[in-house]
Design a protein around this motif. Sequence first.
Motif, PDB file in Angstrom:
ATOM      1  N   ASP A 228       0.827  -1.215   0.000  1.00 15.27           N
ATOM      2  CA  ASP A 228       0.000   0.000   0.000  1.00 15.27           C
ATOM      3  C   ASP A 228       0.855   1.257   0.000  1.00 15.27           C
ATOM      4  O   ASP A 228       0.570   2.216  -0.734  1.00 15.27           O
ATOM      5  N   SER A 230       4.004   1.588  -1.007  1.00 16.77           N
ATOM      6  CA  SER A 230       4.692   1.753  -2.286  1.00 16.77           C
ATOM      7  C   SER A 230       3.737   2.236  -3.376  1.00 16.77           C
ATOM      8  O   SER A 230       4.086   3.078  -4.207  1.00 16.77           O
ATOM      9  N   HIS A 231       2.518   1.714  -3.339  1.00 13.39           N
ATOM     10  CA  HIS A 231       1.534   2.133  -4.341  1.00 13.39           C
ATOM     11  C   HIS A 231       1.174   3.597  -4.169  1.00 13.39           C
ATOM     12  O   HIS A 231       1.067   4.364  -5.147  1.00 13.39           O
ATOM     13  N   GLU A 232       0.984   4.012  -2.938  1.00 15.86           N
ATOM     14  CA  GLU A 232       0.593   5.397  -2.686  1.00 15.86           C
ATOM     15  C   GLU A 232       1.737   6.361  -2.955  1.00 15.86           C
ATOM     16  O   GLU A 232       1.510   7.515  -3.319  1.00 15.86           O
ATOM     17  N   ARG A 234       4.253   5.869  -5.196  1.00 20.81           N
ATOM     18  CA  ARG A 234       4.677   5.909  -6.595  1.00 20.81           C
ATOM     19  C   ARG A 234       3.999   7.057  -7.370  1.00 20.81           C
ATOM     20  O   ARG A 234       4.640   7.695  -8.213  1.00 20.81           O
ATOM     21  N   THR A 235       2.749   7.290  -7.078  1.00 12.46           N
ATOM     22  CA  THR A 235       2.039   8.363  -7.794  1.00 12.46           C
ATOM     23  C   THR A 235       2.664   9.735  -7.544  1.00 12.46           C
ATOM     24  O   THR A 235       2.998  10.454  -8.500  1.00 12.46           O
ATOM     25  N   PRO A 236       2.845  10.166  -6.277  1.00 12.32           N
ATOM     26  CA  PRO A 236       3.488  11.479  -6.081  1.00 12.32           C
ATOM     27  C   PRO A 236       4.925  11.520  -6.582  1.00 12.32           C
ATOM     28  O   PRO A 236       5.383  12.569  -7.058  1.00 12.32           O
ATOM     29  N   THR A 238       6.078   9.908  -9.192  1.00 15.28           N
ATOM     30  CA  THR A 238       5.979  10.083 -10.652  1.00 15.28           C
ATOM     31  C   THR A 238       5.660  11.537 -10.998  1.00 15.28           C
ATOM     32  O   THR A 238       6.221  12.108 -11.955  1.00 15.28           O
ATOM     33  N   ILE A 239       4.783  12.139 -10.214  1.00 14.88           N
ATOM     34  CA  ILE A 239       4.433  13.550 -10.439  1.00 14.88           C
ATOM     35  C   ILE A 239       5.654  14.439 -10.222  1.00 14.88           C
ATOM     36  O   ILE A 239       5.911  15.376 -11.003  1.00 14.88           O
ATOM     37  N   SER A 272      12.223   5.991  -5.585  1.00 16.91           N
ATOM     38  CA  SER A 272      11.462   4.944  -6.278  1.00 16.91           C
ATOM     39  C   SER A 272      12.222   3.620  -6.254  1.00 16.91           C
ATOM     40  O   SER A 272      11.632   2.549  -6.059  1.00 16.91           O
TER      41      SER A 272
END
Length: 448
Positions: A228, A230-232, A234-236, A238-239, A272
């Motif tokens: 959870d 890592s998933h949460e 990864r989005t910021p 990437t941004i 990352s």
Amino acid sequence: MFSIDSIANKFRISYFLFALLLCATFVSIFMYAEARLEQELVKARLIQQLALSQEKDGKQPVYIANPDIKIYDYESAPDHLKAIATETVQETPVTVNTEAGNIRTNLHFFIYQQNNHSYLLTYLEDSAMVMKSYPVLAIFEQLEDIFTNALTFAVILSLLIAAIFSQLSSRQITKPLLDLKNAVETNHQNLTQLTHLPSEVGVLARAIDEKNQKLEQYLKREQLFTGDVSHELRTPLTIIMGASEVLASQLTDDSHLSEFTNRISNTAKETSEIITALLLLSRAPEKLDTPQTSINRITFNEVERLNYLLRYKSVTCTVLAEQEYFAYVRPELLKMAVGNLIKNAFQYTDEGEVMISIDAEKITVTDTGLGIPETMMPLLYERFERLAQQNNEAQLDTDMLSKGYSSYKVEGTGLGLSIVQRIMSHMDWKLTHQANAGGGSTFSIHYQ
């Protein structure tokens, strides 16, 4: 191979020793009873012979009943017998001269009181004439041989039976434990089949099953948390990387802000990669693919990435490698392990040199920094333990204070070496530490 630590072998030895002790007890009882019975028979025979001799010869200093019964008036008895004789029948080994030569036999003797007068009665064992004159004693000697042979056979047979029975019974006793071991090693369903047993094995199976369920729940929560997070993240991340690339494209080539945009982008990429490495650590080692990875390339990249820590220090960094070395390992894990060791060496070294050597067996990171105090060695790989926590004068001796421990400031959480050690365990590698004689530390990663 026979092992004394085995429960089955301990049971076999205990059962055999018990049988041996029991046989020894019976043998001792038999020998005592045999000796006492022989003493009583000899005593009765000699007292009877004393009465016959007195009736036949009257009062004499010595009565001789051929061939080997002698009865002495106590005052006429040999001094060496008088010194040791008692009212209990005793025996002592003697040598008798005969026509056939010298014969070793036993002399039985005791003191007998009759009408306030003492006699010393003696009898030489194994005399054919005495046997003929006293059939009861002859029969006893024959029975003694028979019982001795029977007892010897019984002891040997008992020990043999004990060995066989202990072998068979130990298998039956340890079988539930072996079933429990196999159930624990195979799967949860086999273990569940043992939990209904009312024996101690059932109690142990229930305890193990309950513990396994708690561990499974804990591991599941940890895996879910890692996934959870890592998933949460990864989005910021990437941004952030995308925004930094857009920002960099808007700047001129000579803009002083380019350094900061690169720093943002590189840090986001490193974060990352760290998340990826932590996800790999949460998986079982046997489920990971291990591609052939260049150790040299990852080491040089980490030195270049962390070189900013030496920007304002008079410290040189040297990487020694005779050739390019490879290992079958996930590059993310190797990068995190090597990077943490290099980062610690750069952070804790103010002047001197950091040397990194690579060979076919290990990666070694040596620095000339502050080193690690002895008080911290037991906690070297513990989580949240770091040098800054030891920096108070109550815990440091004069030598440490002279090296600057008390005033040294180190950033970090104390997780670096703990993570490296965890990676080593995950890959079945080994991490070692050695204090340098001239100061500083040497950490080595021993790989396969």
